[in-house]
Design a protein around this motif. Structure first.
Motif, PDB file in Angstrom:
ATOM      1  N   ARG A 100      -5.031   6.840   4.176  1.00 41.60           N
ATOM      2  CA  ARG A 100      -4.139   6.487   3.473  1.00 41.60           C
ATOM      3  C   ARG A 100      -5.327   5.758   2.038  1.00 41.60           C
ATOM      4  O   ARG A 100      -5.858   4.851   2.465  1.00 41.60           O
ATOM      5  CB  ARG A 100      -3.117   5.601   3.449  1.00 41.60           C
ATOM      6  N   PRO A 154     -10.022   0.740  -1.940  1.00 43.26           N
ATOM      7  CA  PRO A 154      -8.648  -0.001  -1.839  1.00 43.26           C
ATOM      8  C   PRO A 154      -8.742  -1.057  -0.761  1.00 43.26           C
ATOM      9  O   PRO A 154      -9.576  -1.016   0.193  1.00 43.26           O
ATOM     10  CB  PRO A 154      -7.838   1.249  -1.175  1.00 43.26           C
ATOM     11  N   HIS A 185      -4.839   3.692  -1.542  1.00 49.81           N
ATOM     12  CA  HIS A 185      -3.763   3.121  -2.364  1.00 49.81           C
ATOM     13  C   HIS A 185      -4.307   2.537  -3.461  1.00 49.81           C
ATOM     14  O   HIS A 185      -5.563   2.223  -3.830  1.00 49.81           O
ATOM     15  CB  HIS A 185      -2.878   2.380  -1.548  1.00 49.81           C
ATOM     16  N   HIS A 186      -3.525   2.098  -4.301  1.00 50.99           N
ATOM     17  CA  HIS A 186      -3.501   1.547  -5.992  1.00 50.99           C
ATOM     18  C   HIS A 186      -4.156   0.180  -6.024  1.00 50.99           C
ATOM     19  O   HIS A 186      -4.210  -0.523  -7.213  1.00 50.99           O
ATOM     20  CB  HIS A 186      -2.413   1.855  -6.612  1.00 50.99           C
ATOM     21  N   ASP A 202       0.748  -1.389   0.007  1.00 56.36           N
ATOM     22  CA  ASP A 202       0.064   0.044  -0.060  1.00 56.36           C
ATOM     23  C   ASP A 202       0.861   1.126   0.258  1.00 56.36           C
ATOM     24  O   ASP A 202       0.527   2.313   0.110  1.00 56.36           O
ATOM     25  CB  ASP A 202      -1.106  -0.029   1.188  1.00 56.36           C
ATOM     26  N   TYR A 203       2.205   1.047   0.080  1.00 53.66           N
ATOM     27  CA  TYR A 203       3.239   2.315  -0.061  1.00 53.66           C
ATOM     28  C   TYR A 203       3.388   2.487  -1.349  1.00 53.66           C
ATOM     29  O   TYR A 203       4.176   3.626  -1.476  1.00 53.66           O
ATOM     30  CB  TYR A 203       4.208   1.864   0.653  1.00 53.66           C
ATOM     31  N   GLU A 204       3.156   1.739  -2.323  1.00 54.04           N
ATOM     32  CA  GLU A 204       3.824   1.752  -3.767  1.00 54.04           C
ATOM     33  C   GLU A 204       2.997   3.234  -4.307  1.00 54.04           C
ATOM     34  O   GLU A 204       3.768   3.957  -5.093  1.00 54.04           O
ATOM     35  CB  GLU A 204       3.335   0.703  -4.798  1.00 54.04           C
ATOM     36  N   ARG A 205       1.848   3.097  -4.396  1.00 59.15           N
ATOM     37  CA  ARG A 205       1.293   4.319  -4.925  1.00 59.15           C
ATOM     38  C   ARG A 205       0.028   4.673  -4.156  1.00 59.15           C
ATOM     39  O   ARG A 205      -0.911   3.741  -4.117  1.00 59.15           O
ATOM     40  CB  ARG A 205       0.638   4.188  -6.453  1.00 59.15           C
ATOM     41  N   TYR A 206       0.122   5.817  -3.649  1.00 57.39           N
ATOM     42  CA  TYR A 206      -1.121   6.197  -2.816  1.00 57.39           C
ATOM     43  C   TYR A 206      -1.148   7.618  -2.419  1.00 57.39           C
ATOM     44  O   TYR A 206      -0.245   8.454  -2.967  1.00 57.39           O
ATOM     45  CB  TYR A 206      -0.954   5.455  -1.144  1.00 57.39           C
TER      46      TYR A 206
END
Ligand code: ADP
Ligand code: MG
Length: 350
Positions: free
Chosen positions: A259, A271, A261-262, A248-252
């Motif tokens: 948060r 998400p 995310h993608h 969940d830290y890659e694209r958010y």
């Protein structure tokens, strides 16, 4: 994952030139970095001549750039053109590489019970994740998400007759971002093996496939901690194997302290929220990548069933509170960087 590529392509082209003078040497190891697939790609090659390493780097850059353009869901290119036709209900002729993506993803769509659903490109867009910069965005309204869910795009809506594709549902927008990196890395690996390489790693932003070893010693691979930018665990790998993580830290983006995310749950249109990251170790990179996405979506109640159904045994999941769930099959191979910092629960997948 394919989203930041417009700017990356120019840089990659420059790096292609620079690569010829810029290969690092470390006791028989050549290392090269370039931007591709929206991320930093590392190529590590052991025991080859400088000339062969340079050839390999050029091939890998060219392959990644070609795949990125062809597989981008909405920019000009092969898949973008297919999507524009599917949206109008027209039949469209596809090329062999798109056909391969459709066929492979059908297997993962079926084995993940629709949780891995590459027909949800429209949902990715609704959330704004097609944009390269995720600043100043807000989540879509409940009403917009509800409307999207009612349009119910499924990969099963897409019919294929040889190389002719048609969708019964105009809401289908194909986005293979959930496994294109794995599929693409496997293609580059095959290409490098064809030109005679035996020992190397293709690593795209921490997702990687290893081949062979480093002079008989296994490669040492780190798995990223989802929150502190460090290494959560490491494992030794040799032969042909791959490690893929969905996080969940890659694209958010953060909106009102939350948060978003993608990795999207096709059942809720939002998400998936049970995990911070899911890591899969499996010899087949495309499957490892698809399964990391699917298990992330499956969540804490269903990940075991989906892992079994997809045929993956080596799994590590970081829960929302930071606890680690790890299958016994993977636990025996990894070393945690700092065990005292997290609760580690071992799960047996029989
Ligand atoms: P990353 O690309 O960050 O390594 P993933 O492999 O999980 O992470 O891929 C995430 C991408 O997959 C998203 O950006 C989107 O394009 C696509 N995607 C999101 N949710 C799903 C889903 N439920 N099924 C298939 N693809 C998805
Ligand atoms: Mg994936």
């Amino acid at each position: 994952m394919l989203l930041n590529m417009a700017k990356c392509c120019c840089v990659a082209a420059l790096l292609l030139v620079a690569a010829c003078d810029n290969v690092a040497h470390d006791q028989g190891v050549h290392k090269e970095e370039f931007l591709a697939f929206g991320t930093l790609v590392n190529l590590v090659i052991y025991g080859e001549s400088e000339q062969q390493a340079h050839t390999a780097v050029k091939l890998a850059i060219a392959d990644f750039m070609q795949m990125h353009q062809a597989w981008h869901p909405w920019q000009p290119g092969a898949l973008g053109d297919v999507n524009r036709s599917l949206a109008t209900g027209k039949s469209v002729k596809i090329d062999a590489s798109i056909s391969e993506l459709v066929n492979k993803s059908r297997m993962y769509y079926a084995s993940s019970k629709g949780l891995f659903n590459p027909a949800i490109g429209g949902l990715v867009k609704l959330w704004g994740f097609e944009q390269s910069e995720l600043t100043a965005i807000a989540p879509p309204s409940h009403k917009a998400v509800e409307q999207y869910l009612q349009s119910n795009p499924q990969l099963a809506d897409v019919e294929q007759d040889d190389l002719i594709l048609r969708s019964r549902n105009p809401a289908v927008l194909l986005d293979f971002g959930g496994f294109a990196k794995g599929f693409g890395i496997a293609k580059v690996v095959d290409h490098l093996k064809k030109i005679g390489l035996h020992n190397f790693i293709v690593n795209a932003g921490g997702d990687l496939q290893v081949v062979g070893s480093k002079g008989g010693e296994p490669w040492l691979i780190g798995i990223r901690h989802p929150r502190n930018n460090g290494i959560l665990a490491s494992l030794k790998m040799s032969g042909e194997n791959s490690v893929f993580t969905s996080g969940d830290y890659e694209r958010y983006f953060i909106f009102e302290g939350r948060r978003y995310h993608h990795i999207l749950d096709p059942r809720t249109g939002t998400p998936a929220n049970d995990f911070q990251s899911v890591t899969i170790v499996h010899p087949e990179a495309a499957l490892a990548d698809a399964a990391a996405t699917a298990l992330f979506v499956a969540g804490k109640d269903a990940w075991i069933a989906i892992a079994k159904s997809m045929g993956v045994q080596q799994v590590m999941l970081v829960e929302r509170n930071g606890d680690v769930l790890i299958t016994s099959q993977l636990h025996q191979r990894v070393e945690f960087t700092n065990d005292s910092e997290q609760v580690i629960k071992i799960v047996s997948l029989q």
